[in-house]
Structure formats: structure tokens, C-alpha cells
Design a protein around this motif. Sequence first.
Motif, PDB file in Angstrom:
ATOM      1  N   ARG A 200       4.904 -14.542   5.990  1.00 45.89           N
ATOM      2  CA  ARG A 200       3.650 -13.813   6.236  1.00 45.89           C
ATOM      3  C   ARG A 200       2.547 -14.710   6.797  1.00 45.89           C
ATOM      4  NH1 ARG A 200       3.582  -8.721   3.818  1.00 45.89           N
ATOM      5  NH2 ARG A 200       5.066  -8.389   2.134  1.00 45.89           N
TER       6      ARG A 200
ATOM      7  N   VAL B 235      -5.685  -9.429  -1.958  1.00 47.48           N
ATOM      8  CA  VAL B 235      -4.267  -9.130  -2.130  1.00 47.48           C
ATOM      9  C   VAL B 235      -3.509 -10.449  -1.983  1.00 47.48           C
ATOM     10  CG1 VAL B 235      -2.317  -7.708  -1.377  1.00 47.48           C
ATOM     11  CG2 VAL B 235      -4.653  -6.865  -1.051  1.00 47.48           C
TER      12      VAL B 235
ATOM     13  N   LYS C  33       0.060 -12.334  -1.834  1.00 43.07           N
ATOM     14  CA  LYS C  33       1.448 -11.985  -1.480  1.00 43.07           C
ATOM     15  C   LYS C  33       2.282 -13.248  -1.363  1.00 43.07           C
ATOM     16  CE  LYS C  33      -0.043  -8.158   1.507  1.00 43.07           C
ATOM     17  NZ  LYS C  33      -0.055  -7.596   2.878  1.00 43.07           N
TER      18      LYS C  33
ATOM     19  N   GLN D 162       3.684  -8.906  -4.662  1.00 41.79           N
ATOM     20  CA  GLN D 162       2.267  -8.708  -4.353  1.00 41.79           C
ATOM     21  C   GLN D 162       1.461  -8.447  -5.612  1.00 41.79           C
ATOM     22  OE1 GLN D 162       1.167  -5.854  -1.428  1.00 41.79           O
ATOM     23  NE2 GLN D 162       2.861  -6.362  -0.079  1.00 41.79           N
TER      24      GLN D 162
ATOM     25  N   GLU E  18      -4.980 -12.429   1.068  1.00 42.99           N
ATOM     26  CA  GLU E  18      -5.560 -11.573   2.105  1.00 42.99           C
ATOM     27  C   GLU E  18      -6.768 -10.834   1.550  1.00 42.99           C
ATOM     28  OE1 GLU E  18      -1.263 -10.350   4.156  1.00 42.99           O
ATOM     29  OE2 GLU E  18      -2.695  -8.790   3.613  1.00 42.99           O
ATOM     30  N   ALA E  19      -7.790 -10.677   2.372  1.00 40.76           N
ATOM     31  CA  ALA E  19      -8.908  -9.814   1.995  1.00 40.76           C
ATOM     32  C   ALA E  19      -8.374  -8.395   1.869  1.00 40.76           C
ATOM     33  CB  ALA E  19      -9.984  -9.864   3.076  1.00 40.76           C
ATOM     34  N   PHE E  20      -8.776  -7.682   0.842  1.00 39.70           N
ATOM     35  CA  PHE E  20      -8.373  -6.278   0.703  1.00 39.70           C
ATOM     36  C   PHE E  20      -9.026  -5.486   1.834  1.00 39.70           C
ATOM     37  CE2 PHE E  20      -8.931  -1.943  -0.749  1.00 39.70           C
ATOM     38  CZ  PHE E  20      -7.663  -1.635  -1.196  1.00 39.70           C
ATOM     39  N   VAL E  21      -8.200  -4.724   2.560  1.00 37.38           N
ATOM     40  CA  VAL E  21      -8.719  -3.940   3.689  1.00 37.38           C
ATOM     41  C   VAL E  21      -8.958  -2.498   3.213  1.00 37.38           C
ATOM     42  CG1 VAL E  21      -8.219  -3.075   6.004  1.00 37.38           C
ATOM     43  CG2 VAL E  21      -7.440  -5.368   5.337  1.00 37.38           C
TER      44      VAL E  21
ATOM     45  N   PHE F 253      -8.835   0.491   4.122  1.00 36.49           N
ATOM     46  CA  PHE F 253      -8.402   1.261   5.294  1.00 36.49           C
ATOM     47  C   PHE F 253      -8.575   2.760   5.104  1.00 36.49           C
ATOM     48  CE2 PHE F 253      -4.611   0.290   2.711  1.00 36.49           C
ATOM     49  CZ  PHE F 253      -4.111   1.554   2.458  1.00 36.49           C
TER      50      PHE F 253
ATOM     51  N   GLU G  52      -3.034   4.366   7.329  1.00 34.17           N
ATOM     52  CA  GLU G  52      -2.039   3.383   7.756  1.00 34.17           C
ATOM     53  C   GLU G  52      -1.210   4.023   8.853  1.00 34.17           C
ATOM     54  OE1 GLU G  52      -0.379   0.460   4.733  1.00 34.17           O
ATOM     55  OE2 GLU G  52      -0.729   2.208   3.473  1.00 34.17           O
TER      56      GLU G  52
ATOM     57  N   HIS H 169       2.330   6.026   1.768  1.00 32.71           N
ATOM     58  CA  HIS H 169       3.239   5.367   0.824  1.00 32.71           C
ATOM     59  C   HIS H 169       3.057   5.939  -0.581  1.00 32.71           C
ATOM     60  CE1 HIS H 169       2.781   2.448   4.119  1.00 32.71           C
ATOM     61  NE2 HIS H 169       4.017   2.079   3.819  1.00 32.71           N
TER      62      HIS H 169
ATOM     63  N   HIS I 290       4.432   2.163  -3.349  1.00 30.32           N
ATOM     64  CA  HIS I 290       4.685   1.084  -2.383  1.00 30.32           C
ATOM     65  C   HIS I 290       5.870   1.351  -1.459  1.00 30.32           C
ATOM     66  CE1 HIS I 290       1.672  -1.607  -4.001  1.00 30.32           C
ATOM     67  NE2 HIS I 290       2.107  -1.305  -5.209  1.00 30.32           N
TER      68      HIS I 290
ATOM     69  N   GLU J 132       3.006  -2.460  11.867  1.00 28.06           N
ATOM     70  CA  GLU J 132       2.219  -1.664  10.928  1.00 28.06           C
ATOM     71  C   GLU J 132       0.751  -2.073  11.023  1.00 28.06           C
ATOM     72  OE1 GLU J 132       3.924  -1.009   6.911  1.00 28.06           O
ATOM     73  OE2 GLU J 132       5.418  -2.463   7.560  1.00 28.06           O
TER      74      GLU J 132
ATOM     75  N   PHE K 246      -3.479  -1.224   9.756  1.00 30.87           N
ATOM     76  CA  PHE K 246      -4.509  -0.530   8.993  1.00 30.87           C
ATOM     77  C   PHE K 246      -5.498   0.032  10.009  1.00 30.87           C
ATOM     78  CE2 PHE K 246      -3.607  -4.143   5.920  1.00 30.87           C
ATOM     79  CZ  PHE K 246      -2.835  -3.368   5.068  1.00 30.87           C
TER      80      PHE K 246
ATOM     81  N   ASN L 283      -1.160  -5.224  10.017  1.00 33.81           N
ATOM     82  CA  ASN L 283      -0.760  -5.666   8.674  1.00 33.81           C
ATOM     83  C   ASN L 283       0.496  -6.514   8.774  1.00 33.81           C
ATOM     84  OD1 ASN L 283      -0.225  -5.963   5.926  1.00 33.81           O
ATOM     85  ND2 ASN L 283       0.812  -3.996   5.791  1.00 33.81           N
TER      86      ASN L 283
HETATM   87  P1  AMP Z   1       3.002  -4.959   2.972  1.00 33.05           P
HETATM   88  O1  AMP Z   1       4.233  -5.343   2.214  1.00 33.05           O
HETATM   89  O2  AMP Z   1       2.219  -6.103   3.471  1.00 33.05           O
HETATM   90  O3  AMP Z   1       3.314  -3.947   4.058  1.00 33.05           O
HETATM   91  O4  AMP Z   1       2.080  -4.158   1.940  1.00 33.05           O
HETATM   92  C1  AMP Z   1       2.505  -2.956   1.341  1.00 33.05           C
HETATM   93  C2  AMP Z   1       1.323  -2.008   1.204  1.00 33.05           C
HETATM   94  O5  AMP Z   1       0.313  -2.597   0.374  1.00 33.05           O
HETATM   95  C3  AMP Z   1       0.637  -1.704   2.517  1.00 33.05           C
HETATM   96  O6  AMP Z   1       1.295  -0.662   3.211  1.00 33.05           O
HETATM   97  C4  AMP Z   1      -0.764  -1.319   2.030  1.00 33.05           C
HETATM   98  O7  AMP Z   1      -0.756   0.018   1.542  1.00 33.05           O
HETATM   99  C5  AMP Z   1      -0.990  -2.276   0.873  1.00 33.05           C
HETATM  100  N1  AMP Z   1      -1.646  -3.504   1.350  1.00 33.05           N
HETATM  101  C6  AMP Z   1      -1.034  -4.634   1.759  1.00 33.05           C
HETATM  102  N2  AMP Z   1      -1.927  -5.564   2.151  1.00 33.05           N
HETATM  103  C7  AMP Z   1      -3.151  -5.012   2.009  1.00 33.05           C
HETATM  104  C8  AMP Z   1      -4.474  -5.470   2.263  1.00 33.05           C
HETATM  105  N3  AMP Z   1      -4.740  -6.710   2.719  1.00 33.05           N
HETATM  106  N4  AMP Z   1      -5.498  -4.597   2.006  1.00 33.05           N
HETATM  107  C9  AMP Z   1      -5.257  -3.357   1.534  1.00 33.05           C
HETATM  108  N5  AMP Z   1      -4.029  -2.886   1.254  1.00 33.05           N
HETATM  109  C10 AMP Z   1      -2.972  -3.693   1.492  1.00 33.05           C
END
Ligand code: AMP
Length: 365
Positions: A107, A149, A151, A162, A186-189, A191, A194, A217, A220, A259, A261, A274
Motif C-alpha cells: 500500500r 485509518v 493499514k 485495518q 491514512e487520513a480518514f476520508v 467520502f 465509493e 460495502h 468490509h 477504487e 473515494f 483509494n
Molecule cells: P481498502 O482495503 O483500502 O479498500 O479499504 C476497505 C474499505 O475501508 C474501503 O472501501 C473504505 O470503505 C474504507 N476505507 C479504507 N481507507 C479509508 C480511508 N482512508 N478513509 C475512509 N475510509 C476508508
Amino acid sequence: MTEALPPGATIGILGGGQLGRMLAVAAAELGLKCHIFCPDPDSPAFDVSAAQTIAAYDDRDALEAFVRSVDAVTYEFENVDLGAAEQIAALKPLRPGAKALEVSQDRLNEKQFLAGKDIPVGGFLTVDPFEPSARTLEFLFERLGETIVMKTRRFGYDGKGQAILKRDGGGLETLAGFAGQDVIFEAFVPFAREVSIMAVRGSDGEIAAYDVTENVHADHILATSTVPAGIQPETEQEARRIAARILHGLDYVGVLGIEFFVVGESGGEKLLVNEIAPRVHNSGHWTQDGCAVSQFENHIRAVADWPLGPTDRHSDIVMTNLIGQDAAEWRALAADPQARLHLYGKSEIRPGRKMGHVNRVTRRT
Ligand code: AMP
């Protein structure tokens, strides 16, 4: 342009899950054969492929024999070992290539690659190694905001690996739980939606992209994908521009899932990437019943060095994943004239397991 694989040629696929299965079906429609390499003897793709190898991914002898028996190699998951990718590429075309794997399986590499190409991403940073201390937490909140967030850099999927850190408590314990692991913060987005796009590039650099889909989703795991997405036409165009930049930047061959946001509402919408997936993607399954040529066929066409097929959408679609017990409703779904049912042939229903999907098709609005 390298030489196209003729009908009757064999494409090797690493991974035997539902993505490999649907790729093999698409290949068969074009008169191409697939040889599936997967350690699980019960792999869904084995039912529909011309040849199978059951071996561990790190079994280099089995891998070499597999590669020698095929004309080109692709994969259905991004965690292919880079050493194995090198071994394959030395013998046969590997599409997409090793660079796509290197970027997408970590990532941090992914975010740095995107940011380096001026592609908009949310705030991120890494602290390596990090001390699970109040000072580290304070540093993170100062840099990234009140909600973070965390990860793992590698092997995360469907929300695994996560955790959320919040300024108002519990953060230290959560941070300590990830001590010793390579992580990205990561800063929480915040959004509004998606969305994702499936784009494809041929080895001659030709690019095509499907319409943007809007994804929801649950726990998750992708629940539904809807086309058209509820975004502005300019946002859709921006997604296509970003896809082209990524495909060219990776010198990519095949289908790539991106993917995003969507931040802000109509008028002021902005896209942040993302993550990217160097393969066909669950949020592209709607293309099977919404387009003349699906993401699976276009991936096979690119890997085989054939001309890409059209990506225009002829119908509106809501794709719903069948998770666990949802698949027990197969009879009712099969009876619904608007529902195109796709089952993966998995013998055992387990909670959280992707068993199939349904594309509900209506006339294009
Ligand atoms: P990912 O595995 O990175 O695709 O994350 C799975 C899900 O977690 C995403 O589809 C979002 O719904 C949520 N998510 C991941 N990263 C963030 C972020 N930085 N801010 C807000 N939601 C997030």
C-alpha cells in the motif's frame, strides 16, 4: 506489438478462485485454453479449465513446468511473489508485468507511485519502525487529522489488517496491536460515495475503459455495484483520465481495477484514489451482462495480444454479491427474469464466502 496467441493457445492463470474461473470461461469462448495453477485441490476454476496444476505458489519446479506448458501467464490476485514473477517473465510473457505487482501489493508503494504521478490520493504517511507511544499518536493526529485509518502495507483485503485510530481514546491500544508490522497511516476520508473503474490496456498501448460503477460495502465486503454511478459527467471523465495515466505509467497490459473515494457532492465532486488492483475486479462483474465484451474477455484479449473489445454499456445494472447463505436462494434468483445469476461452483457455503453474484439488468436510462 508482440505476436498474438492464436486460437488453441494456452494462457496460464495463477490462482483458481472465481476470478480465474470467469477468466477461463471467457477464454474458452474465444477458443483459447487456460491452465490454472493453484494450491487448493477444490479450486472453482478447475471445473472449467483445460489443465490444472495443484502446487504451492513457492514450488519453483512446479511453477517452471507450468510456465513451460503455456504461451502466456496472468494472475487473479496481486500477491504473486516478485521472485516468482521474475522466474515467469524470463520464460514467457507475464501480463500484467512485475511492475504492476510491485506497486499494488504494497500500500505504501502504491500511494507513493500514485502521488508521484500527480494522481490525487488522501493524506498518508509511514513511521518505520513506529513506537506505540502517546508521542507517536500525537504526531499522527497532528499530521493526518482526528481520525486515522491504520493499514498493514501488505496482504490486507476486505478490511482485514485495518484499524481506526481516534483522538478521543483507545488509540494507544490499537496502535500497540500493530507493533512490529509494516503499516501505512491514512487520513480518514469523509467520502460521499465509493466508486470504481475497470480499464484495459493492450500491449500496443491502446486503452479502453468501462463506465464508472458505484459500490456499497457491508462488513468490509463489496455488497453491490451499480451503474450508472450517481456522479457528475466531469467526474466520470476525470476517472477515465486517471485510469489512462495509471495504465501508461505502469506500462500495463490487461484489465486494471481502480477504487476511488468521491469527496463532496455534485458541483464540487473530487476523486481520490483509494487503491488499484492489477486484475479483473469484483466491482467489474456487471460488465458480463451490461456490455458486449466483459472485463474477463477484455483481460484475456489483452493477455493474448488480440484487439480489445468494445466497453460501451448497453444496460443499467445492479450487481449484488451472493455471500454465504445468500446463495441458498439460487432457485428464486434463477426464476427472476431480470436477474442474471452467476454461481462459482464452490462446494461449501461458509459465512462471508463469495459464492456468486447476480446482475439485475434494466434498460439503459
Ligand atoms: P481498502 O482495503 O483500502 O479498500 O479499504 C476497505 C474499505 O475501508 C474501503 O472501501 C473504505 O470503505 C474504507 N476505507 C479504507 N481507507 C479509508 C480511508 N482512508 N478513509 C475512509 N475510509 C476508508
